[in-house]
Design a protein around this motif. Sequence first.
Motif, mmCIF file in Angstrom:
data_model
loop_
_atom_site.group_PDB
_atom_site.id
_atom_site.type_symbol
_atom_site.label_atom_id
_atom_site.label_comp_id
_atom_site.label_asym_id
_atom_site.label_seq_id
_atom_site.Cartn_x
_atom_site.Cartn_y
_atom_site.Cartn_z
ATOM 1 N N ASP A 29 1.065 -1.340 0.006
ATOM 2 C CA ASP A 29 0.132 0.010 0.229
ATOM 3 C C ASP A 29 0.610 1.318 0.162
ATOM 4 N N PHE A 30 2.083 0.852 0.571
ATOM 5 C CA PHE A 30 2.690 2.322 1.151
ATOM 6 C C PHE A 30 3.269 2.696 -0.936
ATOM 7 N N GLU A 31 4.057 1.435 -1.160
ATOM 8 C CA GLU A 31 3.958 1.468 -2.934
ATOM 9 C C GLU A 31 3.634 1.930 -4.171
ATOM 10 N N ILE A 32 2.159 2.071 -3.403
ATOM 11 C CA ILE A 32 1.007 2.056 -4.297
ATOM 12 C C ILE A 32 0.619 3.835 -4.243
ATOM 13 N N ASN A 33 1.145 4.682 -3.091
ATOM 14 C CA ASN A 33 0.816 5.490 -2.466
ATOM 15 C C ASN A 33 1.492 6.267 -3.081
ATOM 16 N N SER A 34 3.074 5.853 -3.420
ATOM 17 C CA SER A 34 4.364 6.837 -4.039
ATOM 18 C C SER A 34 4.261 6.456 -5.935
ATOM 19 N N VAL A 35 2.818 6.246 -6.903
ATOM 20 C CA VAL A 35 3.671 6.439 -7.667
ATOM 21 C C VAL A 35 1.821 7.775 -7.901
ATOM 22 N N CYS A 69 7.472 -8.302 -2.444
ATOM 23 C CA CYS A 69 6.900 -7.795 -1.494
ATOM 24 C C CYS A 69 8.039 -6.582 -0.558
ATOM 25 N N PRO A 70 7.576 -5.784 -1.161
ATOM 26 C CA PRO A 70 6.447 -4.811 -2.252
ATOM 27 C C PRO A 70 6.586 -5.542 -3.357
ATOM 28 N N PRO A 71 6.778 -4.756 -4.356
ATOM 29 C CA PRO A 71 6.797 -4.133 -5.750
ATOM 30 C C PRO A 71 6.674 -2.995 -5.900
ATOM 31 N N THR A 72 7.817 -2.348 -6.623
ATOM 32 C CA THR A 72 8.504 -1.291 -6.941
ATOM 33 C C THR A 72 7.091 -0.476 -7.615
ATOM 34 N N PRO A 73 7.460 0.862 -7.196
ATOM 35 C CA PRO A 73 6.610 1.746 -7.538
ATOM 36 C C PRO A 73 6.479 1.633 -9.366
ATOM 37 N N ALA A 74 7.778 1.800 -9.987
ATOM 38 C CA ALA A 74 7.413 1.437 -11.360
ATOM 39 C C ALA A 74 6.961 -0.532 -12.102
ATOM 40 N N LEU A 75 7.089 -1.016 -11.050
ATOM 41 C CA LEU A 75 6.667 -2.461 -11.340
ATOM 42 C C LEU A 75 5.435 -2.427 -11.328
ATOM 43 N N ILE A 76 4.574 -1.228 -10.834
ATOM 44 C CA ILE A 76 3.191 -1.428 -10.402
ATOM 45 C C ILE A 76 2.711 -0.511 -11.684
ATOM 46 N N ILE A 77 3.361 0.589 -12.215
ATOM 47 C CA ILE A 77 1.962 1.150 -12.855
ATOM 48 C C ILE A 77 2.499 0.515 -14.356
ATOM 49 N N LYS A 78 4.137 -0.725 -14.642
ATOM 50 C CA LYS A 78 4.607 -1.633 -15.314
ATOM 51 C C LYS A 78 2.886 -2.684 -15.826
ATOM 52 N N GLY A 79 2.355 -2.513 -14.415
ATOM 53 C CA GLY A 79 1.041 -3.744 -14.103
ATOM 54 C C GLY A 79 0.645 -2.666 -14.538
ATOM 55 N N ILE A 80 -0.264 -0.896 -14.735
ATOM 56 C CA ILE A 80 -1.201 -0.901 -14.890
ATOM 57 C C ILE A 80 -1.710 -0.787 -16.127
ATOM 58 N N LEU A 81 -0.171 -0.384 -17.334
ATOM 59 C CA LEU A 81 -0.123 -0.691 -18.453
ATOM 60 C C LEU A 81 -0.565 -2.047 -19.028
ATOM 61 N N ALA A 82 0.062 -3.501 -18.655
ATOM 62 C CA ALA A 82 0.164 -4.354 -18.784
ATOM 63 C C ALA A 82 -1.375 -4.575 -18.908
ATOM 64 N N ALA A 83 -2.381 -4.321 -17.992
ATOM 65 C CA ALA A 83 -3.812 -4.763 -17.772
ATOM 66 C C ALA A 83 -4.480 -3.721 -18.830
ATOM 67 N N ILE A 84 -4.434 -2.538 -19.176
ATOM 68 C CA ILE A 84 -4.469 -1.868 -20.624
ATOM 69 C C ILE A 84 -4.760 -2.188 -21.776
#
Length: 236
Positions: free
Chosen positions: A125-131, A218-233
């Motif tokens: 959740d902290f990493e998601i806040n970072s995006v 554990c946890p993934p970085t903000p960059a990987l979360i953004i890449k996950g969002i891109l992959a979902a799109i």
Amino acid sequence: MLNLVKSLINSRIITEDSTSWGEGFGRGLPIIHQESCLADCPKCENTCPTGALKNKVINPRGCIFCHSCLRSCPVNAITETEIPVISSSVSTEQLGQELRSKLKKDCRRSLHIRYVDAGSCNGCDFEINSVTNPVYDIQQYGIDFVASPRHADMLLVTGSVTRNLEIALQKTYEACPKPTLVVAVGACACGGGIFKEAYAAGGGVGKHLPVDVYVPGCPPTPALIIKGILAAIDRG
């Protein structure tokens, strides 16, 4: 290596080898070299805290990238996927341009995300806040976090889905306009993580909702979360 990449693409997993933020940061997915592995040695499996390593095969959804298996191997038969060293400024700009292009093409210039904590330790959740901080600032590209699932195009879910939150997560998904993209963030959301054997843990998001993209770590970085969002799109 090519077979590994193909298997990860087919599994809808965004892994830690995708990008890095500065020299020495991040860890790759462990790789077991079967030709060097001792057939009767159980050390790597016994030391894995999440049970992601079974029969000499690593499940990326369960791996927390702790590298306990790598350190325990007596014959150094375990290595990790390479992580390219990229400066944070260049990587952030590249991700931003890709986000802008995807949103303009596929999402009519905007994407609304409903974030759901389904029983996490708050690391993800902290990493998601970072995006949304000044470094990544994904809101400038048209991505916004909304309070109501009725306004959401995507669910971003963390945690192993505890018993007390199973119904809440299901109702949140049902309230979203369809089709709804679902991104599971972190090892717990991907497969239960270190809590998957706990009596109150639900074993990850995939057991409760149809998941489009898994973002382990554990946890993934903000960059990987953004890449996950891109992959979902891309899959939307």
